[in-house]
Design a protein around this motif. Structure first.
Motif, PDB file in Angstrom:
ATOM      1  N   UNK A   1       0.831  -1.212   0.000  1.00  0.00           N
ATOM      2  CA  UNK A   1       0.000   0.000   0.000  1.00  0.00           C
ATOM      3  C   UNK A   1       0.861   1.256   0.000  1.00  0.00           C
ATOM      4  N   UNK A   2       0.566   2.158  -0.932  1.00  0.00           N
ATOM      5  CA  UNK A   2       1.224   3.465  -1.009  1.00  0.00           C
ATOM      6  C   UNK A   2       0.223   4.487  -0.477  1.00  0.00           C
ATOM      7  N   UNK A   3       0.596   5.193   0.580  1.00  0.00           N
ATOM      8  CA  UNK A   3      -0.338   6.136   1.201  1.00  0.00           C
ATOM      9  C   UNK A   3       0.002   7.566   0.781  1.00  0.00           C
ATOM     10  N   UNK A   4      -0.992   8.274   0.303  1.00  0.00           N
ATOM     11  CA  UNK A   4      -0.814   9.671  -0.127  1.00  0.00           C
ATOM     12  C   UNK A   4      -1.965  10.527   0.399  1.00  0.00           C
ATOM     13  N   UNK A   5      -1.813  11.844   0.285  1.00  0.00           N
ATOM     14  CA  UNK A   5      -2.793  12.782   0.843  1.00  0.00           C
ATOM     15  C   UNK A   5      -3.371  13.666  -0.250  1.00  0.00           C
ATOM     16  N   UNK A   6      -4.539  13.315  -0.784  1.00  0.00           N
ATOM     17  CA  UNK A   6      -5.118  14.108  -1.873  1.00  0.00           C
ATOM     18  C   UNK A   6      -6.041  15.238  -1.408  1.00  0.00           C
ATOM     19  N   UNK A   7      -6.346  15.283  -0.113  1.00  0.00           N
ATOM     20  CA  UNK A   7      -7.430  16.172   0.353  1.00  0.00           C
ATOM     21  C   UNK A   7      -6.929  17.082   1.471  1.00  0.00           C
ATOM     22  N   UNK A   8      -7.510  16.943   2.647  1.00  0.00           N
ATOM     23  CA  UNK A   8      -7.112  17.788   3.776  1.00  0.00           C
ATOM     24  C   UNK A   8      -5.810  17.297   4.408  1.00  0.00           C
ATOM     25  N   UNK A   9      -5.160  18.206   5.119  1.00  0.00           N
ATOM     26  CA  UNK A   9      -3.896  17.877   5.778  1.00  0.00           C
ATOM     27  C   UNK A   9      -4.115  16.859   6.895  1.00  0.00           C
ATOM     28  N   UNK A  10      -3.166  15.939   7.024  1.00  0.00           N
ATOM     29  CA  UNK A  10      -3.179  15.003   8.152  1.00  0.00           C
ATOM     30  C   UNK A  10      -2.996  15.813   9.431  1.00  0.00           C
ATOM     31  N   UNK A  11      -3.911  15.646  10.361  1.00  0.00           N
ATOM     32  CA  UNK A  11      -3.899  16.482  11.561  1.00  0.00           C
ATOM     33  C   UNK A  11      -2.846  16.019  12.554  1.00  0.00           C
ATOM     34  N   UNK A  12      -2.558  14.735  12.588  1.00  0.00           N
ATOM     35  CA  UNK A  12      -1.667  14.188  13.615  1.00  0.00           C
ATOM     36  C   UNK A  12      -0.865  13.037  13.005  1.00  0.00           C
ATOM     37  N   UNK A  13       0.434  13.258  12.864  1.00  0.00           N
ATOM     38  CA  UNK A  13       1.305  12.251  12.236  1.00  0.00           C
ATOM     39  C   UNK A  13       1.262  10.935  13.001  1.00  0.00           C
ATOM     40  N   UNK A  14       1.040  11.014  14.324  1.00  0.00           N
ATOM     41  CA  UNK A  14       1.010   9.784  15.145  1.00  0.00           C
ATOM     42  C   UNK A  14      -0.120   8.862  14.704  1.00  0.00           C
ATOM     43  N   UNK A  15      -1.265   9.483  14.355  1.00  0.00           N
ATOM     44  CA  UNK A  15      -2.410   8.691  13.916  1.00  0.00           C
ATOM     45  C   UNK A  15      -2.073   7.960  12.620  1.00  0.00           C
ATOM     46  N   UNK A  16      -1.419   8.673  11.714  1.00  0.00           N
ATOM     47  CA  UNK A  16      -1.020   8.049  10.450  1.00  0.00           C
ATOM     48  C   UNK A  16      -0.054   6.893  10.707  1.00  0.00           C
ATOM     49  N   UNK A  17       0.912   7.107  11.603  1.00  0.00           N
ATOM     50  CA  UNK A  17       1.898   6.064  11.870  1.00  0.00           C
ATOM     51  C   UNK A  17       1.268   4.844  12.534  1.00  0.00           C
ATOM     52  N   UNK A  18       0.240   5.097  13.364  1.00  0.00           N
ATOM     53  CA  UNK A  18      -0.490   3.964  13.948  1.00  0.00           C
ATOM     54  C   UNK A  18      -1.180   3.171  12.834  1.00  0.00           C
ATOM     55  N   UNK A  19      -1.697   3.895  11.844  1.00  0.00           N
ATOM     56  CA  UNK A  19      -2.334   3.238  10.706  1.00  0.00           C
ATOM     57  C   UNK A  19      -1.334   2.402   9.908  1.00  0.00           C
ATOM     58  N   UNK A  20      -0.149   2.963   9.704  1.00  0.00           N
ATOM     59  CA  UNK A  20       0.897   2.242   8.969  1.00  0.00           C
ATOM     60  C   UNK A  20       1.231   0.933   9.682  1.00  0.00           C
ATOM     61  N   UNK A  21       1.412   1.035  11.002  1.00  0.00           N
ATOM     62  CA  UNK A  21       1.773  -0.167  11.775  1.00  0.00           C
ATOM     63  C   UNK A  21       0.688  -1.236  11.694  1.00  0.00           C
ATOM     64  N   UNK A  22      -0.549  -0.775  11.770  1.00  0.00           N
ATOM     65  CA  UNK A  22      -1.643  -1.751  11.734  1.00  0.00           C
ATOM     66  C   UNK A  22      -1.716  -2.434  10.364  1.00  0.00           C
TER      67      UNK A  22
END
Lengths: 308, 308
Positions: free
Chosen positions: A14-35
């Motif tokens: 999976x390649x994750x990109x941001x086409x819309x609003x800014x990611x509010x919290x990098x920690x949340x994204x990293x938790x998603x990556x780990x999962x």
């Protein structure tokens, strides 16, 4: 609530990109990556996935460039970090041919509906309405069925999706599955980015919209001659709104009842898709079967791999 | 802020009806009636003006019947008691020929934009974006210019409307004046109730919509090929929204700037029209002139009487 039939297994990335609003919290994204990694997916982050320009995940040029990188890299799935707002600004400038030729599986929801539908309109190709890296995989607690079904659909394993549907109208038909976020969908009416689908299976969901606004949007689809041409309307989650005293009993059911009086279309409530932890992953643009019986609705996805 | 040129005087009467949401407080309506009478208007109330069915001012059938009575009675002006939501439900069932033949001057705003625009699409006739009985005339304190200009326009006395417009783009042209509430307008795109206007003078306003949603709506008008065909875009009031921390400087100006980058159309801010006590009365469907100079914009209405 959901049944699945498994057929095969294969590894995915999976390649994750941001086409819309800014990611509010990098920690949340990293938790998603780990999962996602725990689920067996290889994950790569686009270099501007955390970019921020006002409310957007970078300038329009940056978000367009992210699509360009997404189609060039090797991982087969391209996932939106989150929704928000921003995709419609990019639509006239996206390179649809290279997006189609890439054969990537694009996944997202909410604002991403604008991409899903424009991609279908411009290329006829399938993309996916499904979970996003932050909201779903990055949540402190995820809904196991959401992640499980996402994996199954990405691996091409899910053949039938069944869900409880009280008061569903009888229907048994086949058609192109399309739809997504209702506000994003109606915002495409009249533009070159709205697919022209007849005999389709339309699904809709929304968040933070009062039922009178949901009615207004469905009514626009009806009066524009779009809704009446579909074989069925599947209702996902409508959440995050408040009824007021002056509604005097008017609610979401009133809105749906009005639409059913206006357009003779079978309505199937209860689709587990929306701005809710529980959500299925749906191939937008795929030919599917839909049927209801005894309070249960079935979406037969078995044709979607042929269509990719 | 506003200049007026008076030409003639004549007596008028107003029939008040409720096409949208239920009147919340009969006292407010009665205060409006008294104020209109003080202005010299004869006033009559439709028999279901205070009807209430859920959030609506009566059932759809009752509100349709009110239009039927409005065209049959003798007073020349038909005014909406208020906006809200409900007109779009009635559009497929209105008797457009009898509405046109009645030669009534229909006045309202907000939800009434759906009527204004559908009336223009279906009959080519003029109707008015202007004050309503409750919100404007029924307010404890009214804006004198709002009531004054309403009277002037109804009596056919207003020839030029001039208002301060900072940073207006240079423009000097003529075209059909149309528009109103932006959300109601975009809700008509793709339907038979959207006028097909080229070279028009488009005005928009809205309430309670975040700038990103205003941008999304204007962007839809742009991507649908509508905005780019107009001679000018007049911006009325955009009120009742809150910016959030995550907007990081994104605001209404950002939204307008994006639209101006997307579509080469002269933009004229500062039109005194919206969900605000100060509002002008505008003939939707009339051919008008528009010009800007030295921080002031002018709408020349002198042709609107010929067109009725």
């Amino acid at each position: 609530m959901l049944e699945m039939l498994k057929t095969n297994q294969s590894h995915q990335g999976i390649y994750i990109m941001s086409p819309s609003s800014a990611v509010a919290d990098a920690k949340v994204l990293m938790r998603g990556v780990k999962r996602l990694e725990k689920m067996g997916f290889k994950v790569a982050l686009d270099r501007t996935v955390l970019a921020c320009e006002q409310r957007f995940a970078g300038t329009d040029a940056q978000r367009l460039a992210a699509f360009g990188r997404a189609v060039k890299q090797k991982l087969p799935i391209v996932m939106a970090s989150r929704g928000g707002y921003g995709v419609t600004r990019l639509l006239p400038h996206l390179d649809w041919a290279s997006l189609a030729d890439s054969e990537k599986r694009f996944v997202g929801q909410s604002d991403f509906t604008a991409f899903n539908l424009a991609f279908l309109a411009k290329t006829g190709r399938i993309s996916y309405a499904g979970p996003t890296a932050c909201f779903d995989f990055g949540a402190t607690k995820t809904e196991p069925l959401t992640t499980e079904i996402f994996g199954e659909v990405m691996r091409g394993e899910l053949e039938i999706l069944s869900f409880e549907s009280e008061h569903a109208d009888p229907v048994d038909g086949r058609g192109i599955l399309w739809g997504g976020n209702l506000a994003m969908m109606t915002a495409l009416i009249g533009t070159p980015f709205m697919p022209k689908i007849k005999g389709g299976i339309l699904f809709v969901e929304d968040v933070g919209e009062h039922p009178y606004r949901i009615e207004r949007m469905l009514n626009q689809l009806a009066q524009a001659g779009i809704l009446g041409k579909q074989k069925a309307l599947l209702l996902g989650g409508f959440t995050g709104y408040r009824l007021a005293e002056h509604d005097r009993g008017y609610d979401l059911n009133s809105a749906i009842d009005f639409i059913k009086q206006s357009v003779k279309i079978p309505v199937i409530p209860g689709l587990p898709f929306g701005h809710t932890p529980m959500k299925v992953t749906l191939p937008i643009g795929a030919k599917v079967g839909v049927a209801t019986e005894d309070g249960v609705a079935h979406i037969v996805l078995d044709e979607h791999l042929e269509e990719i």
